[in-house]
Design a protein around this motif. Structure first.
Motif, PDB file in Angstrom:
ATOM      1  N   MET A 296       2.083   8.412  -9.193  1.00  0.00           N
ATOM      2  CA  MET A 296       0.756   8.215  -8.083  1.00  0.00           C
ATOM      3  C   MET A 296       1.087   6.798  -8.048  1.00  0.00           C
ATOM      4  SD  MET A 296      -2.272   9.772  -6.776  1.00  0.00           S
ATOM      5  CE  MET A 296      -2.486   9.677  -4.664  1.00  0.00           C
ATOM      6  N   VAL A 297       1.334   5.654  -6.457  1.00  0.00           N
ATOM      7  CA  VAL A 297       1.251   4.844  -6.009  1.00  0.00           C
ATOM      8  C   VAL A 297       0.067   4.328  -5.552  1.00  0.00           C
ATOM      9  CG1 VAL A 297       2.116   3.419  -4.048  1.00  0.00           C
ATOM     10  CG2 VAL A 297       3.939   4.909  -5.494  1.00  0.00           C
ATOM     11  N   GLN A 298      -0.864   3.159  -5.609  1.00  0.00           N
ATOM     12  CA  GLN A 298      -1.827   2.577  -5.848  1.00  0.00           C
ATOM     13  C   GLN A 298      -1.742   1.793  -4.220  1.00  0.00           C
ATOM     14  OE1 GLN A 298      -4.739   1.835  -8.463  1.00  0.00           O
ATOM     15  NE2 GLN A 298      -5.429   0.917  -5.484  1.00  0.00           N
ATOM     16  N   GLN A 299      -2.686   2.436  -3.509  1.00  0.00           N
ATOM     17  CA  GLN A 299      -2.998   1.943  -2.110  1.00  0.00           C
ATOM     18  C   GLN A 299      -3.352   0.631  -2.191  1.00  0.00           C
ATOM     19  OE1 GLN A 299      -1.112   3.236   0.559  1.00  0.00           O
ATOM     20  NE2 GLN A 299      -0.158   4.202  -1.204  1.00  0.00           N
ATOM     21  N   VAL A 300      -2.855  -0.844  -0.869  1.00  0.00           N
ATOM     22  CA  VAL A 300      -3.261  -1.620  -0.804  1.00  0.00           C
ATOM     23  C   VAL A 300      -3.606  -2.202   0.469  1.00  0.00           C
ATOM     24  CG1 VAL A 300      -3.409  -4.244  -1.590  1.00  0.00           C
ATOM     25  CG2 VAL A 300      -2.511  -2.577  -3.560  1.00  0.00           C
ATOM     26  N   LEU A 301      -4.526  -2.774   0.341  1.00  0.00           N
ATOM     27  CA  LEU A 301      -4.813  -2.797   2.382  1.00  0.00           C
ATOM     28  C   LEU A 301      -4.802  -4.080   2.603  1.00  0.00           C
ATOM     29  CD1 LEU A 301      -5.445  -2.037   5.279  1.00  0.00           C
ATOM     30  CD2 LEU A 301      -7.879  -1.760   5.054  1.00  0.00           C
ATOM     31  N   PHE A 302      -3.966  -4.758   3.196  1.00  0.00           N
ATOM     32  CA  PHE A 302      -3.870  -6.112   3.143  1.00  0.00           C
ATOM     33  C   PHE A 302      -4.931  -6.434   5.209  1.00  0.00           C
ATOM     34  CE2 PHE A 302      -2.844 -10.498   4.745  1.00  0.00           C
ATOM     35  CZ  PHE A 302      -2.787 -10.983   3.624  1.00  0.00           C
ATOM     36  N   ILE A 303      -5.568  -7.032   5.208  1.00  0.00           N
ATOM     37  CA  ILE A 303      -6.986  -7.243   6.127  1.00  0.00           C
ATOM     38  C   ILE A 303      -5.993  -8.726   6.862  1.00  0.00           C
ATOM     39  CG2 ILE A 303      -8.555  -7.905   6.984  1.00  0.00           C
ATOM     40  CD1 ILE A 303      -9.845  -5.424   5.495  1.00  0.00           C
ATOM     41  N   GLN A 304      -5.569  -9.069   7.703  1.00  0.00           N
ATOM     42  CA  GLN A 304      -4.894 -10.280   8.506  1.00  0.00           C
ATOM     43  C   GLN A 304      -6.331 -11.069   8.394  1.00  0.00           C
ATOM     44  OE1 GLN A 304      -2.720  -8.295  12.294  1.00  0.00           O
ATOM     45  NE2 GLN A 304      -3.809 -10.267  13.182  1.00  0.00           N
ATOM     46  N   GLY A 305      -5.676 -12.241   9.194  1.00  0.00           N
ATOM     47  CA  GLY A 305      -6.065 -13.789   9.030  1.00  0.00           C
ATOM     48  C   GLY A 305      -6.281 -13.618  10.787  1.00  0.00           C
ATOM     49  N   GLY A 306      -7.277 -14.269  11.494  1.00  0.00           N
ATOM     50  CA  GLY A 306      -6.923 -15.240  12.573  1.00  0.00           C
ATOM     51  C   GLY A 306      -7.675 -14.144  13.552  1.00  0.00           C
ATOM     52  N   GLY A 307      -7.752 -14.670  14.562  1.00  0.00           N
ATOM     53  CA  GLY A 307      -8.060 -13.793  15.906  1.00  0.00           C
ATOM     54  C   GLY A 307      -7.031 -13.778  17.457  1.00  0.00           C
ATOM     55  N   ALA A 308      -5.966 -15.015  17.371  1.00  0.00           N
ATOM     56  CA  ALA A 308      -4.874 -14.350  17.775  1.00  0.00           C
ATOM     57  C   ALA A 308      -3.499 -13.952  17.840  1.00  0.00           C
ATOM     58  CB  ALA A 308      -4.575 -16.052  18.047  1.00  0.00           C
ATOM     59  N   GLU A 309      -2.856 -13.778  18.691  1.00  0.00           N
ATOM     60  CA  GLU A 309      -1.987 -12.195  18.419  1.00  0.00           C
ATOM     61  C   GLU A 309      -1.428 -12.201  17.712  1.00  0.00           C
ATOM     62  OE1 GLU A 309      -1.737  -9.259  20.050  1.00  0.00           O
ATOM     63  OE2 GLU A 309      -3.681  -9.342  20.871  1.00  0.00           O
TER      64      GLU A 309
ATOM     65  N   LEU B  29       3.856  -7.414  -6.223  1.00  0.00           N
ATOM     66  CA  LEU B  29       3.224  -5.539  -7.047  1.00  0.00           C
ATOM     67  C   LEU B  29       4.070  -4.905  -7.670  1.00  0.00           C
ATOM     68  CD1 LEU B  29       0.327  -5.607  -4.402  1.00  0.00           C
ATOM     69  CD2 LEU B  29       0.329  -6.053  -7.054  1.00  0.00           C
ATOM     70  N   GLY B  30       5.463  -4.995  -7.154  1.00  0.00           N
ATOM     71  CA  GLY B  30       6.531  -4.100  -6.952  1.00  0.00           C
ATOM     72  C   GLY B  30       6.193  -2.351  -6.343  1.00  0.00           C
ATOM     73  N   ASP B  31       6.682  -1.644  -6.767  1.00  0.00           N
ATOM     74  CA  ASP B  31       7.364  -0.398  -6.599  1.00  0.00           C
ATOM     75  C   ASP B  31       5.293   0.911  -6.628  1.00  0.00           C
ATOM     76  OD1 ASP B  31       9.114  -0.692  -4.765  1.00  0.00           O
ATOM     77  OD2 ASP B  31      10.633   0.084  -6.759  1.00  0.00           O
ATOM     78  N   ALA B  32       5.119   0.399  -7.495  1.00  0.00           N
ATOM     79  CA  ALA B  32       4.076   1.294  -7.843  1.00  0.00           C
ATOM     80  C   ALA B  32       2.979   1.010  -7.169  1.00  0.00           C
ATOM     81  CB  ALA B  32       3.622   0.656  -9.732  1.00  0.00           C
ATOM     82  N   TYR B  33       2.892  -0.190  -5.900  1.00  0.00           N
ATOM     83  CA  TYR B  33       2.188  -0.367  -5.146  1.00  0.00           C
ATOM     84  C   TYR B  33       2.190  -0.142  -3.874  1.00  0.00           C
ATOM     85  CZ  TYR B  33      -0.291  -2.130  -9.125  1.00  0.00           C
ATOM     86  OH  TYR B  33      -1.825  -2.215 -10.494  1.00  0.00           O
ATOM     87  N   ALA B  34       1.330   0.624  -2.366  1.00  0.00           N
ATOM     88  CA  ALA B  34       1.790  -0.128  -1.514  1.00  0.00           C
ATOM     89  C   ALA B  34       1.135  -0.422  -0.700  1.00  0.00           C
ATOM     90  CB  ALA B  34       2.151   1.809  -0.938  1.00  0.00           C
ATOM     91  N   VAL B  35       1.688  -1.537   0.283  1.00  0.00           N
ATOM     92  CA  VAL B  35       0.787  -2.106   1.119  1.00  0.00           C
ATOM     93  C   VAL B  35       0.842  -2.196   2.442  1.00  0.00           C
ATOM     94  CG1 VAL B  35       0.648  -4.658   1.543  1.00  0.00           C
ATOM     95  CG2 VAL B  35       1.194  -4.375  -0.444  1.00  0.00           C
ATOM     96  N   GLN B  36      -0.351  -1.581   2.766  1.00  0.00           N
ATOM     97  CA  GLN B  36      -1.151  -1.221   4.055  1.00  0.00           C
ATOM     98  C   GLN B  36      -0.849  -2.653   5.437  1.00  0.00           C
ATOM     99  OE1 GLN B  36      -0.397   1.727   4.681  1.00  0.00           O
ATOM    100  NE2 GLN B  36       0.129   2.012   2.606  1.00  0.00           N
TER     101      GLN B  36
END
Length: 181
Positions: A1-14, A31-38
């Protein structure tokens, strides 16, 4: 099973979404294929918090239990604020905060960004917190890392000698910490 990772961006500009894309690419490669970065786009809204609290809440609401959350700069401080304001904690496996500003001062524009004084006691006690900051960060002074370290003594604090605000050497250290959990 692929481990989920959420990445939250910085800044307040487009363009901050584009600016943080190399961080996401670096993290996914390390991280490789065992992780999925959203990496959802968080558009800047004309509100004092740039719409981040609602956007972060929406992104977290679809994460499966046991996911990792990585957040950069403004995104990291707003993630902390969101978590401190919630009564029900999310079931994360770890929080990884990069170059997190510690908002202080009495300027009106900062009020929507500041954390409650007792924010640390409101965070999920069982979730490991990792703090990363480069000594040569040109946007958020390294002293902010020390302020967070004082408030979050249980946090794993990572001082990086260089890499600037955008961690130009990549996020292999973050990936290593994620894999160790």
């Amino acid at each position: 099973m692929v481990q989920q990772v959420l990445f939250i961006q910085g800044g307040g500009a487009e363009d901050d979404y584009v600016a943080d894309s190399p961080l996401v690419t670096s993290l996914q490669q390390a991280l490789g294929d065992a992780y999925a970065v959203q990496y959802p786009r968080l558009p800047a809204e004309p509100t004092p918090d740039f719409g981040r609290l609602q956007q972060i809440g929406n992104a977290l609401s679809v994460l499966p239990s046991g996911s990792m959350v990585v957040a950069h700069s403004l995104g990291a401080s707003m993630l902390l604020k969101y978590l401190a304001q919630r009564s029900k904690p999310h079931p994360f496996a770890g929080l990884f905060l990069l170059a997190t500003p510690y908002w202080q001062g009495n300027e009106d524009w900062k009020e929507a960004l500041k954390l409650p004084a007792d924010f640390a006691s409101r965070l999920p006690a069982t979730v490991p917190v990792f703090l990363y900051h480069c000594h040569d960060d040109e946007q958020v002074p390294i002293a902010h890392l020390d302020l967070y370290a004082q408030q979050l003594p249980q946090a794993h604090v990572r001082h990086l000698p260089s890499g600037g605000h955008q961690f130009t050497h990549g996020l292999s250290l973050v990936a290593r910490d994620i894999k160790l959990l």
